[in-house]
Each structure stands twice: as structure tokens, then as C-alpha cells.
Design an enzyme around this catalytic site. Structure first.
Site, PDB file in Angstrom:
ATOM      1  N   SER A 153       0.867  -1.186   0.000  1.00 35.00           N
ATOM      2  CA  SER A 153       0.000   0.000   0.000  1.00 35.00           C
ATOM      3  C   SER A 153       0.895   1.226   0.000  1.00 35.00           C
ATOM      4  O   SER A 153       2.048   1.151   0.450  1.00 35.00           O
ATOM      5  CB  SER A 153      -0.855   0.009   1.272  1.00 35.00           C
ATOM      6  N   TYR A 166      -2.698  -1.024  10.265  1.00 35.71           N
ATOM      7  CA  TYR A 166      -2.554  -1.231   8.815  1.00 35.71           C
ATOM      8  C   TYR A 166      -1.215  -0.655   8.312  1.00 35.71           C
ATOM      9  O   TYR A 166      -0.464  -1.325   7.598  1.00 35.71           O
ATOM     10  CB  TYR A 166      -3.736  -0.569   8.123  1.00 35.71           C
TER      11      TYR A 166
HETATM   12  C1  BGC Z   1      -6.217   1.416   1.776  1.00 28.14           C
HETATM   13  C2  BGC Z   1      -7.384   2.239   1.255  1.00 28.14           C
HETATM   14  C3  BGC Z   1      -6.942   3.667   1.030  1.00 28.14           C
HETATM   15  C4  BGC Z   1      -5.663   3.760   0.253  1.00 28.14           C
HETATM   16  C5  BGC Z   1      -5.126   5.178   0.154  1.00 28.14           C
HETATM   17  C6  BGC Z   1      -5.055   1.575   0.839  1.00 28.14           C
HETATM   18  O1  BGC Z   1      -3.996   0.761   1.207  1.00 28.14           O
HETATM   19  O2  BGC Z   1      -6.611   0.056   1.901  1.00 28.14           O
HETATM   20  O3  BGC Z   1      -8.455   2.184   2.166  1.00 28.14           O
HETATM   21  O4  BGC Z   1      -7.968   4.369   0.328  1.00 28.14           O
HETATM   22  O5  BGC Z   1      -4.678   2.931   0.842  1.00 28.14           O
HETATM   23  O6  BGC Z   1      -5.116   5.843   1.397  1.00 28.14           O
END
Ligand code: BGC
Length: 268
Positions: A153, A166
Site C-alpha cells: 500500500s 494497517y
Molecule cells: C487502503 C485504502 C486507502 C488507500 C489510500 C489503501 O492501502 O486500503 O483504504 O484508500 O490505501 O489511502
């Protein structure tokens, strides 16, 4: 011309009943790979992924497993090997968000997110690497002994208040990916990540389905549109194929420029 870049290859995509995993599984299937479509609880979604691959002339089957559970992962790989007798590509995609302000976050939600993302990556890639090492390169199929792609991400780099579990997991996943690549590249096993930005999937539906929130989100994306799952699937297909053979231990950002500090546009 029909894309046959992954012909005769076998791919396992974890968490491919919806969202990014689904798009990736379909892309790999359309490029000729036989695809094991893993899901955790959304059987219907996984069956739909399989159907879309088959409708396009490909091969696929759905299989339930919890990637954070060792026994479940062993069963998952056993089923892949007994069905397709091989494995060439692992897309370790399964992930989850359980958001909360730091002071309110429950230990169980901290653990759920870290376990799904990090234990899942560890368990799945360990079985895959052991297999790739044992099997080695089959030159008719690919120049590499195996390919692993982690779904990271932009939050592997960008801190994200209210999502500490996360962001921590994705940051950890990055060093996991780099270390694993350093460890196995000499065996011609390729390990890389994709770092998507805001891609329109169920995981961030509460944001893009609300006009106000969507407007604010777009301010964080210089390219000024949300991503599509297919934007990410294109990168996965490339990383899985020999076209990217010399790409090892790196992250491809697919984020419309989200990681470019857009808050500095006209500022600072
Ligand atoms: C998340 C999303 C988010 C994006 C940008 C991703 O890794 O799961 O929820 O919109 O990152 O912030």
C-alpha cells in the site's frame, strides 16, 4: 493478439474473491495462467472470479483458507499442488483494515490486521519459496524459478493516523519483501511488491461513496481520479511475467501520484 504471457503457469492469488485480488486473478487467468482463487469467507465472490476466468477461456478453481493460520495454509497449498501439480506465481494479496484511533484500538484488531498481512505473507511465501527452490527453473515456462508479489500500500511509506495497525503491517511487509528478495534472488526467485493508492474497492467504499469525503480524497491524488482494480492488475501481470525478469526486491507504486506529498502543491 491473445495474451499468452503466462501460458502453462500456475498462480495462487490470496484474497481474490473481491477487490484487487479479484482483478489480479482475472488478469493472470486471461494471460493463460491456471489460477487458484483463494478466499476467506466470500465464497460467492470467489466463485464469480472463477467464472469470469473460465468465461474468458481460462482455468481456475476456488479454495477457502485463512492465510494467517498455518494448517489452513498447508491445506491451501496441498490443494493447489494436487489440482495443478505446480506453482509459478504467488500473489500474497489478502489484507484487511480495522480502523480506530490509537487510544481506542483493541488488541484483537491490532493482531487481526498484523496477522492477516504479515503472518499471511510469511506463511504463504514460505511454502512457495520451499517449492520454488526444490523445483528450480523450467525454462519452457519462465526464466525464473518462481515469482512472488506482495500487495502492499502507499501506507508502507505514508503514515496514516487512525490506521496504525494497517500502516505498521504494510511498512513491515516492505522490509519483509526486500529481505526475502535479497535472500532468494540468487536462486532466481523474484520477490516484489505493488503499492496501490486509493483504488475504488469495497475496502474504502465509505470514502468514495460519500461526495464530501471523495472530494477530499481526490485532493490527495495529483492525477485526480480514483484508481481502478485493473490499474493494479496490469502491474501484477507485468511483475508475474518474464518482461520484468530483472526487477527484484522493489515496490511499484500504482497510486496516481498519491505518494508525491500532494499537500505541497501550492504550499510550503
Ligand atoms: C487502503 C485504502 C486507502 C488507500 C489510500 C489503501 O492501502 O486500503 O483504504 O484508500 O490505501 O489511502
Amino acid at each position: 493478439m491473445k495474451d499468452e504471457s503466462l501460458k502453462n503457469q500456475v498462480a495462487l492469488v490470496t484474497g481474490s474473491s473481491s477487490g484487487l485480488g479479484k482483478a489480479v486473478a482475472i488478469y493472470l487467468g486471461k494471460a493463460g495462467a491456471k489460477v487458484a482463487v483463494n478466499y476467506h469467507s466470500n465464497e460467492e465472490g470467489a466463485n464469480d472470479t472463477v467464472k469470469q476466468i473460465k468465461d474468458a477461456g481460462g482455468e481456475a478453481f476456488a479454495i477457502q483458507a485463512d492465510v494467517a493460520d498455518e494448517e489452513s495454509v498447508e491445506n491451501l497449498f496441498d490443494k493447489v499442488f494436487s489440482t495443478y501439480n505446480n506453482l509459478d506465481i504467488l500473489v500474497s494479496n489478502a489484507g484487511i483494515q480495522k480502523d480506530a484511533p490509537f487510544t481506542e484500538m483493541k488488541l484483537k484488531d491490532w493482531r487481526l490486521v498484523l496477522n492477516t498481512i504479515l503472518d499471511g505473507a510469511f506463511l504463504c511465501s514460505q511454502v512457495a519459496v520451499r517449492y520454488f527452490q526444490k523445483r528450480g527453473i523450467i525454462t519452457d515456462i519462465s526464466n525464473s524459478a518462481g515469482k512472488i508479489i506482495f500487495m502492499s500500500s502507499v501506507h508502507q511509506d505514508i503514515p496514516w493516523a487512525g490506521h496504525i495497525n494497517y500502516a505498521t503491517a504494510k511498512g513491515g511487509l516492505t522490509e519483509f519483501m526486500r529481505t526475502l528478495s535479497q535472500e532468494v534472488a540468487n536462486q532466481k526467485i523474484r520477490v516484489n511488491s505493488i503499492a496501490p493508492g486509493a483504488i475504488k474497492t469495497d475496502i474504502n467504499k465509505d470514502v468514495w461513496s460519500d461526495e464530501e469525503k471523495k472530494k477530499k480524497l481526490l485532493e490527495l491524488i495529483p492525477y485526480n481520479r480514483l484508481g481502478k482494480p485493473e490499474d493494479v492488475a496490469e502491474a501484477a501481470l507485468w511483475l508475474a511475467s518474464d518482461k520484468s525478469e530483472y526487477v527484484n526486491g522493489t515496490t511499484i507504486f500504482v497510486d496516481g501520484g498519491m505518494s508525491l506529498y500532494p499537500g505541497f502543491i501550492g504550499n510550503g
